[in-house]
Design an enzyme around this catalytic site. Structure first.
Site, PDB file in Angstrom:
ATOM      1  N   THR A  31       0.818  -1.216   0.000  1.00  0.00           N
ATOM      2  CA  THR A  31       0.000   0.000   0.000  1.00  0.00           C
ATOM      3  C   THR A  31       0.851   1.265   0.000  1.00  0.00           C
ATOM      4  O   THR A  31       0.666   2.163  -0.822  1.00  0.00           O
ATOM      5  CB  THR A  31      -0.932  -0.002   1.223  1.00  0.00           C
ATOM      6  OG1 THR A  31      -1.761  -1.152   1.169  1.00  0.00           O
ATOM      7  CG2 THR A  31      -1.794   1.244   1.241  1.00  0.00           C
ATOM      8  N   VAL A  32       1.828   1.335   0.905  1.00  0.00           N
ATOM      9  CA  VAL A  32       2.657   2.537   1.002  1.00  0.00           C
ATOM     10  C   VAL A  32       3.634   2.615  -0.164  1.00  0.00           C
ATOM     11  O   VAL A  32       3.830   3.675  -0.761  1.00  0.00           O
ATOM     12  CB  VAL A  32       3.412   2.571   2.346  1.00  0.00           C
ATOM     13  CG1 VAL A  32       4.371   3.752   2.400  1.00  0.00           C
ATOM     14  CG2 VAL A  32       2.421   2.635   3.497  1.00  0.00           C
ATOM     15  N   ALA A  51      13.845  19.488  -4.725  1.00  0.00           N
ATOM     16  CA  ALA A  51      15.014  18.757  -4.238  1.00  0.00           C
ATOM     17  C   ALA A  51      16.317  19.277  -4.831  1.00  0.00           C
ATOM     18  O   ALA A  51      17.390  19.014  -4.288  1.00  0.00           O
ATOM     19  CB  ALA A  51      14.872  17.273  -4.569  1.00  0.00           C
ATOM     20  N   ARG A  63       7.467  -9.292  -2.858  1.00  0.00           N
ATOM     21  CA  ARG A  63       7.191 -10.721  -2.745  1.00  0.00           C
ATOM     22  C   ARG A  63       6.436 -11.226  -3.963  1.00  0.00           C
ATOM     23  O   ARG A  63       6.624 -12.351  -4.392  1.00  0.00           O
ATOM     24  CB  ARG A  63       6.396 -10.995  -1.466  1.00  0.00           C
ATOM     25  CG  ARG A  63       7.255 -11.000  -0.210  1.00  0.00           C
ATOM     26  CD  ARG A  63       6.454 -11.188   1.055  1.00  0.00           C
ATOM     27  NE  ARG A  63       5.684 -10.011   1.396  1.00  0.00           N
ATOM     28  CZ  ARG A  63       5.059  -9.836   2.548  1.00  0.00           C
ATOM     29  NH1 ARG A  63       5.123 -10.768   3.479  1.00  0.00           N
ATOM     30  NH2 ARG A  63       4.387  -8.730   2.799  1.00  0.00           N
ATOM     31  N   GLU A 147      10.077  10.459   8.764  1.00  0.00           N
ATOM     32  CA  GLU A 147       8.877  11.274   8.983  1.00  0.00           C
ATOM     33  C   GLU A 147       7.611  10.441   8.875  1.00  0.00           C
ATOM     34  O   GLU A 147       6.660  10.617   9.640  1.00  0.00           O
ATOM     35  CB  GLU A 147       8.837  12.413   7.967  1.00  0.00           C
ATOM     36  CG  GLU A 147       7.750  13.435   8.213  1.00  0.00           C
ATOM     37  CD  GLU A 147       8.009  14.285   9.459  1.00  0.00           C
ATOM     38  OE1 GLU A 147       7.268  14.117  10.449  1.00  0.00           O
ATOM     39  OE2 GLU A 147       8.927  15.115   9.429  1.00  0.00           O
ATOM     40  N   VAL A 150       5.803   8.374  12.006  1.00  0.00           N
ATOM     41  CA  VAL A 150       5.197   8.927  13.224  1.00  0.00           C
ATOM     42  C   VAL A 150       3.750   9.359  13.034  1.00  0.00           C
ATOM     43  O   VAL A 150       2.862   8.853  13.685  1.00  0.00           O
ATOM     44  CB  VAL A 150       6.044  10.082  13.789  1.00  0.00           C
ATOM     45  CG1 VAL A 150       5.380  10.677  15.025  1.00  0.00           C
ATOM     46  CG2 VAL A 150       7.431   9.589  14.153  1.00  0.00           C
ATOM     47  N   ILE A 154       1.466  14.481   8.840  1.00  0.00           N
ATOM     48  CA  ILE A 154       1.863  15.608   9.686  1.00  0.00           C
ATOM     49  C   ILE A 154       3.391  15.656   9.759  1.00  0.00           C
ATOM     50  O   ILE A 154       4.012  14.704  10.227  1.00  0.00           O
ATOM     51  CB  ILE A 154       1.304  15.462  11.109  1.00  0.00           C
ATOM     52  CG1 ILE A 154      -0.223  15.342  11.092  1.00  0.00           C
ATOM     53  CG2 ILE A 154       1.735  16.640  11.973  1.00  0.00           C
ATOM     54  CD1 ILE A 154      -0.828  15.048  12.449  1.00  0.00           C
ATOM     55  N   ASP A 219       1.176   0.643  18.958  1.00  0.00           N
ATOM     56  CA  ASP A 219       1.535   1.480  17.811  1.00  0.00           C
ATOM     57  C   ASP A 219       1.789   2.922  18.247  1.00  0.00           C
ATOM     58  O   ASP A 219       2.777   3.544  17.841  1.00  0.00           O
ATOM     59  CB  ASP A 219       0.417   1.428  16.763  1.00  0.00           C
ATOM     60  CG  ASP A 219       0.645   2.375  15.606  1.00  0.00           C
ATOM     61  OD1 ASP A 219       1.422   2.044  14.693  1.00  0.00           O
ATOM     62  OD2 ASP A 219       0.051   3.476  15.622  1.00  0.00           O
ATOM     63  N   LYS A 223       5.435   5.315  18.176  1.00  0.00           N
ATOM     64  CA  LYS A 223       5.541   6.678  17.647  1.00  0.00           C
ATOM     65  C   LYS A 223       5.973   7.660  18.737  1.00  0.00           C
ATOM     66  O   LYS A 223       6.789   8.561  18.494  1.00  0.00           O
ATOM     67  CB  LYS A 223       4.201   7.097  17.043  1.00  0.00           C
ATOM     68  CG  LYS A 223       3.773   6.236  15.860  1.00  0.00           C
ATOM     69  CD  LYS A 223       2.340   6.522  15.459  1.00  0.00           C
ATOM     70  CE  LYS A 223       1.902   5.616  14.316  1.00  0.00           C
ATOM     71  NZ  LYS A 223       0.466   5.805  13.978  1.00  0.00           N
TER      72      LYS A 223
END
Length: 453
Positions: A31-32, A51, A63, A147, A150, A154, A219, A223
């Site tokens: 997903t990410v 950048a 996988r 980043e 966490v 945000i 979780d 964080k």
């Protein structure tokens, strides 16, 4: 006249030698990872402009290689071996979005040993193995950016490291788990009990089939460990955090909190004290007049109290594919700008105030001092005043005692709020009160967090 920040520097760029792209290897394209690939491809020109050079995906491990091929298309190497990504000679930075704490540790340490920067969204890995990983990064002069680990969308790590760099941080507190915040919002808005609200969160995809990391507070503790390290310059102390989830929370207490002018939220709190640091996750009452009480659904909210800036608040999505990708790519942009940055500054939380903060312990639960909420089931309405009298005789700093509003099946309930007092003394008083003859059932008690300046 408005000048586009990219176009305005084109004449200067044309006179300079072209900058080599930042070459990226990514471990994981779930997903990410898929969101990161999409956002990089969609916004590549804007990202490159910010950048100062292009960010180019070189290799991806997965996988399921056939699924991955459908996401990345042609021109990018695919492998089922994460170590191939971590040690690839043409990779400058390794992005780890596969999760887990065992193999992921080995992949990142292998990448660091090869002199590669690391970007990760893996809060569990850093909370458990972060000290080792950051020490290795310091030794090899590379960055570890996290980043996305966490609060997803945000930019709280950047706020602590950069925006509030002039400040002495006094405390950081917030809603840093979207699943539990969704459940608590449903319990309040729809009058659901915990089980029904959890089932709804699972049906909508906010909670996993095994939601224990979320609902038990683990979780959020991962964080919070990272937030405290950045806020106070302390080592990662996940094992010392006091962690309490929401599984024992009753809908009755959500309703009673509303009657008293509060809302219940699962909070992570890191607070600097004279003799140590509070590091704790627990459900707590937050005054309904404060902004934190209105962070609802799956959203996250974090407040920081610092000496110069005062109280600042940060709000945004706590989950999501492209929301997380936004933070991952922001870290890649930071890595792309690293040229010339001293190696010692690439893992900043291990450096500043280290000696002072290492000497300060994480305070035990009994030493934490907050106001408290108490619900006492009694046999008859007249015994609400008896509860108030009992608390008064023990010289407890009681702010108010009232009867809870009548609700079907609720019985008679006395509700009390105290002024701040140490948790140890409060726990002792509650244990004694529990066996008093006027008490008709199990007591319920929660901390109260008044997140003001």
């Amino acid at each position: 006249m408005y000048l586009d920040p990219v176009q305005s520097f084109e004449p200067l760029r044309s006179r300079c030698a072209p900058t080599r792209p930042l070459r990226v290897g990514m471990i994981g394209i779930g997903t990410v990872g898929a969101g990161t690939f999409r956002v990089l491809a969609r916004n590549q020109a804007d990202i490159a402009g910010r950048a100062g050079r292009a960010i180019e995906m070189v290799i991806v491990s997965a996988r399921n290689l056939s699924r991955a091929a459908g996401i990345v298309g042609e021109g990018i190497e695919l492998t089922d071996d994460p170590l191939r990504v971590a040690t690839h000679p043409d990779v400058d930075v390794v992005v780890e979005v596969a999760g887990g704490t065992g193999p992921a540790r080995d992949w990142l340490l292998a990448a660091i040993a090869q002199g590669k920067h690391v970007v990760t969204a893996n809060k569990a890995l850093l909370a458990v193995h972060g000290t080792e990983i950051f020490a290795a990064a310091r030794q090899h002069g590379v960055a570890v950016a996290y980043e996305a680990a966490v609060a997803v969308s945000i930019p709280i790590i950047k706020a602590l490291r950069e925006g509030l760099a002039a400040n002495r941080i006094e405390w950081v507190a917030g809603i840093i788990n979207g699943t539990t915040n969704f459940i608590l919002s449903k319990m309040r808005d729809e009058g659901l009990d915990f089980g029904a609200a959890l089932a709804q969160a699972q049906a909508l995809g906010y909670a996993e089939s095994d939601p224990s990391f979320d609902i038990e507070g683990i979780d959020a503790a991962h964080k919070l460990t990272l937030l405290a390290a950045n806020a106070f310059g302390m080592p990662l102390r996940f094992d010392d955090a006091q962690v309490e989830g929401i599984t024992a929370l009753q809908g009755m207490d959500v309703a009673c909190a509303e009657q008293l002018g509060f809302r219940i939220k699962l909070l992570g709190v890191a607070r600097r004290r004279e003799h140590g640091v509070e590091l704790r996750v627990q459900p707590a009452l937050v005054p309904a007049t404060q902004l934190m009480a209105h962070v609802d659904g799956s959203m996250n909210g974090i407040m920081v109290k610092s000496d110069a800036a005062g109280v600042t608040m940060y709000y945004g999505a706590g989950a999501g594919s492209e929301e997380t990708a936004s933070a991952v790519i922001a870290d890649l942009v930071d890595v792309a700008r690293l040229d010339g940055t001293p190696a010692a500054q690439r893992v900043p939380h291990l450096g500043f105030h280290a000696n002072a903060m290492n000497a300060l312990p994480v305070l035990p639960r009994a030493a934490v001092c907050t106001p408290h909420y108490l619900r006492v089931p009694v046999h008859a309405a007249g015994q609400v005043e008896e509860v108030a009298a009992w608390l008064g005789r023990r010289d407890l700093p009681v702010r108010q005692v009232v009867r809870a509003s009548d609700r079907p099946g609720m019985g008679v309930q006395a509700l009390a709020l105290t002024e701040p007092m140490a948790q140890g003394a409060w726990d002792q008083a509650v244990r004694v009160l529990q066996v008093h003859p006027m008490v008709a059932g199990s007591l319920a008690t929660l901390r109260v967090e008044e997140l003001a300046g």
